[in-house]
Design an enzyme around this catalytic site. Structure first.
Site, mmCIF file in Angstrom:
data_model
loop_
_atom_site.group_PDB
_atom_site.id
_atom_site.type_symbol
_atom_site.label_atom_id
_atom_site.label_comp_id
_atom_site.label_asym_id
_atom_site.label_seq_id
_atom_site.Cartn_x
_atom_site.Cartn_y
_atom_site.Cartn_z
ATOM 1 C CG HIS A 34 -1.960 1.012 1.243
ATOM 2 N ND1 HIS A 34 -3.159 0.854 1.902
ATOM 3 C CD2 HIS A 34 -2.036 2.227 0.657
ATOM 4 C CE1 HIS A 34 -3.915 1.923 1.718
ATOM 5 N NE2 HIS A 34 -3.249 2.771 0.980
ATOM 6 C CD GLU A 93 -4.035 -2.966 0.822
ATOM 7 O OE1 GLU A 93 -4.264 -4.079 1.296
ATOM 8 O OE2 GLU A 93 -3.719 -1.983 1.520
ATOM 9 C CG HIS A 113 -8.006 -3.697 8.575
ATOM 10 N ND1 HIS A 113 -7.795 -3.345 9.866
ATOM 11 C CD2 HIS A 113 -7.391 -2.773 7.804
ATOM 12 C CE1 HIS A 113 -7.084 -2.217 9.862
ATOM 13 N NE2 HIS A 113 -6.820 -1.857 8.645
HETATM 14 N N1 PXP Z 1 -6.546 -4.746 3.479
HETATM 15 C C1 PXP Z 1 -6.428 -3.396 3.391
HETATM 16 C C2 PXP Z 1 -7.250 -2.682 2.366
HETATM 17 C C3 PXP Z 1 -5.541 -2.700 4.231
HETATM 18 O O1 PXP Z 1 -5.429 -1.370 4.108
HETATM 19 C C4 PXP Z 1 -4.774 -3.420 5.160
HETATM 20 C C5 PXP Z 1 -3.800 -2.695 6.046
HETATM 21 O O2 PXP Z 1 -2.822 -2.069 5.265
HETATM 22 C C6 PXP Z 1 -4.914 -4.819 5.203
HETATM 23 C C7 PXP Z 1 -5.823 -5.448 4.366
HETATM 24 C C8 PXP Z 1 -4.125 -5.664 6.161
HETATM 25 O O3 PXP Z 1 -4.506 -5.383 7.458
HETATM 26 P P1 PXP Z 1 -3.626 -5.922 8.677
HETATM 27 O O4 PXP Z 1 -2.306 -5.229 8.602
HETATM 28 O O5 PXP Z 1 -4.433 -5.539 9.883
HETATM 29 O O6 PXP Z 1 -3.497 -7.405 8.502
#
Ligand code: PXP
Length: 237
Positions: free
Chosen positions: A43, A70, A190
């Site tokens: 990201h 992302e 997430h």
């Molecule tokens: N999906 C998205 C869209 C995210 O922004 C993030 C965090 O960057 C994640 C998944 C992954 O989340 P986590 O770091 O809590 O596993």
């Protein structure tokens, strides 16, 4: 089968804390692939506080599994996507400077904007995904806009899981069913971790991919990244 995409943002955060190139995130990503990860997620935020634009170009050169980028689809993000042509572009509605993605798209309000962006993403031969809450109205609109996948925002699931896992997962089961009925692929991410992942997977049998970063890096501090990836793959098996 549910694919595991490892989000490597935190590795870049660690590197950036000292300048230099330790840990080397390209090597880390290659090792994740070697240890069985099905994909790598990044990201590249505008402030470059973790993965930088340069990292994305470097990773594109060497990755052999699914590359998922992302981001909020502004001009900078779209240039990266046009240049690097990842496997998948996951669009998030984050305002600049937000700590982490903490809400899904309002696909009704932003339908026109998203439709044009998704059209361009598809013209580049890239799979599109929209980060959404488990909300039927936003999922149905996402399908109408023409996106290929949704990524369900699982932050609220993870939070509720510790209190009541059945209540926590219920809206996701309904959302996933409706997404499948209208032909969308289903990703999720997430705050997924070794405690809450296998239950989520067992309830959403049509889960195509999970994207996990924070918990994988935390677990790797104790048991190493190879072991950690094996454990997540086992939960998804
Ligand atoms: N999906 C998205 C869209 C995210 O922004 C993030 C965090 O960057 C994640 C998944 C992954 O989340 P986590 O770091 O809590 O596993």
């Amino acid at each position: 089968m549910t694919n595991l995409s490892v989000n490597i943002n935190k590795i870049a955060t660690l590197r950036n804390a000292r300048g230099g190139n330790m840990p080397n995130i390209v090597q880390f990503a290659l090792d994740c692939e070697r240890f069985g990860a099905n994909g790598i997620t990044v990201h590249p935020r505008p402030d470059e506080r973790h993965v930088t634009t340069t990292d994305v170009y470097d990773l594109k050169e060497v990755l052999t599994t699914e590359f998922n980028i992302e981001g909020y689809p502004d001009e900078r993000y779209m240039k990266i996507i046009r240049d690097t042509k990842p496997t998948q572009a996951t669009l998030v509605p984050d305002p600049p400077g937000v700590l982490t993605s903490n809400a899904g798209w309002d696909t009704v309000k932003h339908a026109h904007f998203l439709k044009e962006i998704i059209h361009e993403i598809h013209s580049l031969g890239i799979r599109s995904s929209l980060f959404v809450a488990p909300s039927i109205v936003h999922i149905e609109k996402a399908a109408e806009i023409g996106v290929n996948c949704i990524e369900l925002y699982t932050g609220p699931y993870a939070e509720e899981f510790t209190l009541d896992k059945e209540i926590a997962v219920a809206p996701y089961v309904v959302a996933a069913q409706s997404a499948k009925n209208i032909g969308l692929k289903i990703n999720a991410g997430h705050d997924l971790n070794l405690e809450n992942l296998s239950y989520f997977k067992s309830q959403l049998c049509q889960l195509d991919e999970v994207s996990i970063g924070h918990a994988i890096v935390c677990d790797a501090l104790y048991i190493g990244i190879e072991n950690t990836i094996q454990q997540y793959l086992y939960q998804l098996g």
